[in-house]
Design a protein around this motif. Structure first.
Motif, short mmCIF file in Angstrom:
data_model
loop_
_atom_site.label_atom_id
_atom_site.label_comp_id
_atom_site.label_asym_id
_atom_site.label_seq_id
_atom_site.Cartn_x
_atom_site.Cartn_y
_atom_site.Cartn_z
N ALA A 252 0.79 -1.23 0.00
CA ALA A 252 0.00 0.00 0.00
C ALA A 252 0.82 1.28 0.00
O ALA A 252 0.37 2.31 -0.48
CB ALA A 252 -0.92 -0.01 1.22
N PHE A 253 2.02 1.23 0.56
CA PHE A 253 2.67 2.50 0.90
C PHE A 253 3.87 2.87 0.04
O PHE A 253 4.47 3.93 0.26
CB PHE A 253 3.08 2.49 2.37
CG PHE A 253 1.92 2.39 3.32
CD1 PHE A 253 1.00 3.41 3.41
CD2 PHE A 253 1.75 1.26 4.11
CE1 PHE A 253 -0.08 3.33 4.28
CE2 PHE A 253 0.69 1.16 4.98
CZ PHE A 253 -0.24 2.19 5.06
N VAL A 254 4.27 2.02 -0.88
CA VAL A 254 5.45 2.35 -1.69
C VAL A 254 5.01 2.66 -3.11
O VAL A 254 4.33 1.85 -3.75
CB VAL A 254 6.49 1.20 -1.71
CG1 VAL A 254 7.72 1.64 -2.49
CG2 VAL A 254 6.87 0.81 -0.29
N ARG A 255 5.38 3.85 -3.58
CA ARG A 255 5.04 4.26 -4.94
C ARG A 255 6.31 4.27 -5.77
O ARG A 255 7.29 4.95 -5.42
CB ARG A 255 4.43 5.67 -4.94
CG ARG A 255 3.21 5.80 -4.04
CD ARG A 255 1.97 5.17 -4.67
NE ARG A 255 0.95 4.89 -3.67
CZ ARG A 255 0.05 5.76 -3.22
NH1 ARG A 255 0.03 6.98 -3.70
NH2 ARG A 255 -0.85 5.40 -2.33
N VAL A 256 6.29 3.51 -6.86
CA VAL A 256 7.43 3.47 -7.78
C VAL A 256 7.14 4.46 -8.90
O VAL A 256 6.12 4.33 -9.58
CB VAL A 256 7.61 2.04 -8.34
CG1 VAL A 256 8.83 1.97 -9.26
CG2 VAL A 256 7.71 1.01 -7.22
N THR A 257 8.02 5.45 -9.06
CA THR A 257 7.71 6.52 -10.02
C THR A 257 8.79 6.58 -11.11
O THR A 257 9.96 6.32 -10.86
CB THR A 257 7.64 7.89 -9.32
OG1 THR A 257 8.88 8.17 -8.71
CG2 THR A 257 6.55 7.90 -8.28
#
Ligand SMILES: NC(=O)C1=CN([C@@H]2O[C@H](COP(=O)(O)OP(=O)(O)OC[C@H]3O[C@@H](n4cnc5c(N)ncnc54)[C@H](OP(=O)(O)O)[C@@H]3O)[C@@H](O)[C@H]2O)C=CC1
Ligand SMILES: CC(=O)N[C@@H](CCC(=O)OP(=O)(O)O)C(=O)O
Length: 325
Positions: A252-257
């Motif tokens: 839920a908390f890690v965004r790969v950009t």
């Protein structure tokens, strides 16, 4: 199910952020607050904006012998000040220690919640990672787990907001006049976070982290950590991004950009942002990690760990969006 929660160190930056998150958590009820100099004040004296139902809770002098019955205790004390007292907390009270006394200490799980939630669920003593390791290890984990970079050749350049030093602050470096319009490197060669980063790099990669270099810098902002991490490896940018997307799929908390992350993207949240740029011909991989030092770097990850050890949904009380701008 209501979980009776205490916070020691509540007047500080980490403890205050834990209070903010606990106050809006669907299953937590704050029943105990403790500290040292702040003992005797009401929460509303310290935090005028505290929800009305908590306003009259009085901060007690920290003493594990006088703890009420608690299901869960968050400790946010200066590193070095929690080990002796927390050893006297009853075994039936779960603890998440936001300070540094129990990281990789026997009997305590290292709470790198986005990377190894299964090692945390079911435990009752959790050592929350430091704020820099939270950013660094979240960015590195997919690369190390997939053998995309050499574990022994990692150079970390990190920036932190001033709240990382806490309210206690220490010396005048942290005052407005000395930190505004200024950029300050510190902790060269031997920062206190080196051991937990080196140990985790070894665990994730199976190799030695002997060549680790880490230099943090204070920057004139209130919250946020950005780690820019230089590694040796022949992967492409797309390999790295793919590895991270797979590693954190469903988390839920890690965004790969695709684009380099910015500290403000995480402000006030438990999010971590990771991104990568790599040039195989130069044997170079750059990993980037961003967290809010008081969010994923402290109280946010502490609540995530508490959710895991209490058998609650990992996102409980943590799903609000970051503050923008
Ligand atoms: N700030 C950050 O971004 C992060 C901090 N941490 C760690 O979290 C911990 C707390 O940091 P932070 O909140 O920033 O620090 P602060 O200086 O803001 O707060 C420290 C807190 O500890 C309390 N305290 C100090 N000594 C005692 C004592 N002997 N007995 C009881 N309470 C005591 C103080 O209470 P009182 O006012 O009542 O004296 C205060 O509430 C530290 O270990 C820090 O390294 C970890 C990750 C990030
Ligand atoms: C700006 C600043 O001083 N930051 C702190 C890190 C805060 C943190 O993560 O502290 P603990 O590891 O002690 O819990 C530092 O560099 O020591």
């Amino acid at each position: 199910m209501t979980i009776r929660v205490g916070i020691v160190g509540i007047s500080g930056f980490g403890g205050g952020e834990a209070m903010r998150l606990v106050a809006s958590h669907p299953s937590f009820e704050l029943v105990y607050a403790a500290g040292e100099g702040s003992a005797g004040s009401r929460l509303a004296d310290r935090f005028p904006g505290v929800p009305a139902r908590l306003a009259d809770l009085v901060i007690e002098k920290w003493d594990p012998a006088t703890l009420p019955k608690l299901d869960l205790l968050f400790a946010s004390l200066p590193t070095g000040a929690s080990a002796e007292a927390l050893a006297r907390v009853p075994a039936g009270t779960k603890i998440v220690d936001i300070g540094g006394d129990h990281r990789y200490v026997e009997g305590w799980a290292y709470g790198l919640a986005d990377v190894w939630p299964d090692r945390i669920a079911g435990q009752s003593r959790i050592a929350n990672p430091g704020c820099f390791p939270a950013a660094v290890l979240t960015a590195l984990a997919p690369l190390l787990a997939n053998g995309l970079v050499e574990p022994g050749n990692i150079v970390i350049d990190a920036k932190t907001g001033i709240s990382g030093a806490g309210r206690g602050g220490g010396d005048s470096r942290f005052g407005y006049a000395e930190s505004n319009e200024n950029l300050v490197p510190y902790g060269l060669l031997r920062h206190v976070h080196m051991p937990e980063m080196a140990t985790t790099i070894q665990r994730l990669s199976g190799g030695s982290a002997d060549g680790l270099v880490f230099t943090p810098h204070l920057v004139p902002m209130t919250r946020g950590v950005l780690a820019t991490i230089y590694c040796r490896g022949r992967a492409t940018t797309e390999h790295c991004l793919d590895a991270a997307r797979r590693f954190y799929a469903g988390r839920a908390f890690v965004r790969v950009t695709d684009r380099p992350p910015q500290t403000r993207w995480a402000t006030g949240s438990n999010l971590a942002f990771v991104s990568y740029a790599a040039d195989p011909e130069r044997n170079l991989v750059i990993a980037m990690g961003v967290v809010d030092n008081l969010g994923k770097g402290a109280a946010g990850q502490a609540v995530q760990n508490a959710n895991l050890i209490c058998g609650l949904p990992e996102t409980a009380g943590l799903d609000s969006a970051p503050v923008w701008p």
